[in-house]
Enzyme design. Sequence first.
Site, short mmCIF file in Angstrom:
data_model
loop_
_atom_site.label_atom_id
_atom_site.label_comp_id
_atom_site.label_asym_id
_atom_site.label_seq_id
_atom_site.Cartn_x
_atom_site.Cartn_y
_atom_site.Cartn_z
N GLY A 1 0.80 -0.98 -0.32
CA GLY A 1 -0.09 -0.41 0.34
C GLY A 1 1.06 1.13 0.18
O GLY A 1 0.15 2.71 0.23
N HIS A 2 2.36 1.40 0.22
CA HIS A 2 3.00 2.08 0.12
C HIS A 2 3.73 1.90 -0.68
O HIS A 2 5.39 2.06 -0.79
CB HIS A 2 3.27 2.58 1.71
CG HIS A 2 4.12 4.20 1.90
ND1 HIS A 2 5.95 3.98 1.95
CD2 HIS A 2 3.86 4.65 2.22
CE1 HIS A 2 5.67 5.39 1.99
NE2 HIS A 2 5.12 6.25 2.26
N PHE A 3 3.85 2.44 -2.44
CA PHE A 3 2.55 3.01 -2.78
C PHE A 3 2.28 1.80 -3.82
O PHE A 3 3.48 1.45 -4.69
CB PHE A 3 2.52 4.32 -3.34
CG PHE A 3 2.96 5.40 -2.46
CD1 PHE A 3 2.21 5.95 -1.92
CD2 PHE A 3 4.32 5.75 -2.20
CE1 PHE A 3 1.75 7.15 -0.98
CE2 PHE A 3 4.68 6.89 -0.96
CZ PHE A 3 3.44 7.35 -0.23
#
Length: 148
Positions: free
Chosen positions: A50-52
Amino acid sequence: MKPTGTNENGLQFLPHGPEFRFLDRVLSLTPGKEGTGEYLVRGDEPFLRGHFPGDPILPGVLLIEAAAQLAGVVAQSDPGLAPLAGLKLTALRGVKILGAARPGDVVRLEASILGRLGNLVQARAHGRVGDRLVLTAELTLSGEAPRH
């Protein structure tokens, strides 16, 4: 202490479980004074999804955590002082995140103890990926002084 490449070279001073260690090994350690360590961004860390998405980077706050973990190892290794129970990162000053670490990168960390006062430890830390400086910070760690 000379580099050994083993996970027991100073890491025994960390209170963190393996799931939250951002320090793979300690390369050098002058107990209570300074140390150098490394963290390999493996690429399989769950937070990278999720990052990123599509462009994963190690979050800057985790660069800071890695530096704090190394500073803790240095502080807790001082042969002239009893380790502080519950040592935690409690303050940050002058933090600059100057770059990123991506999967496959090795973050090389350096930490030095600037001073101690009771249960407080002041440290300075730097992080590099290759020859790029990616982090500078002054950290305050605090814990509970041993009871006599």
